[in-house]
Design an enzyme around this catalytic site. Structure first.
Site, short mmCIF file in Angstrom:
data_model
loop_
_atom_site.label_atom_id
_atom_site.label_comp_id
_atom_site.label_asym_id
_atom_site.label_seq_id
_atom_site.Cartn_x
_atom_site.Cartn_y
_atom_site.Cartn_z
N ASN A 184 -12.07 -2.02 -4.72
CA ASN A 184 -11.87 -2.36 -6.13
C ASN A 184 -13.01 -3.26 -6.61
OD1 ASN A 184 -10.95 -3.32 -8.61
ND2 ASN A 184 -9.43 -4.66 -7.69
N CYS B 149 -5.93 -6.54 -7.16
CA CYS B 149 -5.70 -6.06 -5.80
C CYS B 149 -5.10 -7.16 -4.92
CB CYS B 149 -6.97 -5.50 -5.19
SG CYS B 149 -8.39 -6.59 -5.26
N HIS B 150 -5.20 -8.42 -5.36
CA HIS B 150 -4.62 -9.51 -4.58
C HIS B 150 -3.09 -9.43 -4.54
CE1 HIS B 150 -4.74 -11.05 -8.73
NE2 HIS B 150 -3.68 -11.78 -8.39
N GLU C 104 -0.12 -17.59 -9.47
CA GLU C 104 0.86 -16.75 -10.18
C GLU C 104 2.29 -17.08 -9.78
OE1 GLU C 104 -0.26 -12.70 -9.45
OE2 GLU C 104 -2.07 -12.87 -10.65
N TYR D 297 0.84 -1.19 0.00
CA TYR D 297 0.00 0.00 0.00
C TYR D 297 0.88 1.25 0.00
CZ TYR D 297 -3.49 -3.45 1.30
OH TYR D 297 -4.30 -4.55 1.32
#
Length: 113
Positions: A55, A63-64, A92, A33
């Site tokens: 979001n 946003c993850h 990912e 952040y």
């Protein structure tokens, strides 16, 4: 283009700037952040967190990929909560261990200057 127009009409200008910043985080990487706030030229880290939490395009707007500055996974307001966030990160290639990003320093992504 229709998707882009729809995004422009949702959220405050600040939220849209945060969501645009989220789209720049590459798959397999995480940021914080605070890093998003730095990129946007603000010290309003909590406001960034609020915008990330609101979001409406998750997980398409990723946003993850935003975690706490100490490498903790943090919260996830989309359906499935933290378990869903952890699963998206793992898909990912980002592993977690005891609620933290494994190899956080090498997975951390900083916005180019």
């Amino acid at each position: 283009m229709a998707e882009e127009k729809r995004r422009v009409s949702v959220g405050t200008p600040f939220q849209r700037r945060v969501w645009e910043a989220l789209e720049r985080i590459p798959p397999g990487r995480v940021t914080t952040y605070g890093e998003i706030a730095r990129h946007l030229g603000t010290k309003a880290v909590r406001a960034v967190g609020t915008a990330v939490g609101k979001n409406p395009y998750a997980p398409d707007v990723p946003c993850h990929r935003v975690v706490l500055s100490d490498g903790k996974v943090g919260n996830y307001s989309a359906p499935g909560g933290v378990a869903a966030k952890t699963a998206l990160l793992l898909a990912e290639g980002v592993e977690t261990e005891r609620g933290r990003i494994r190899h956080f320093k090498t997975r951390f992504w900083s916005y180019p200057a």
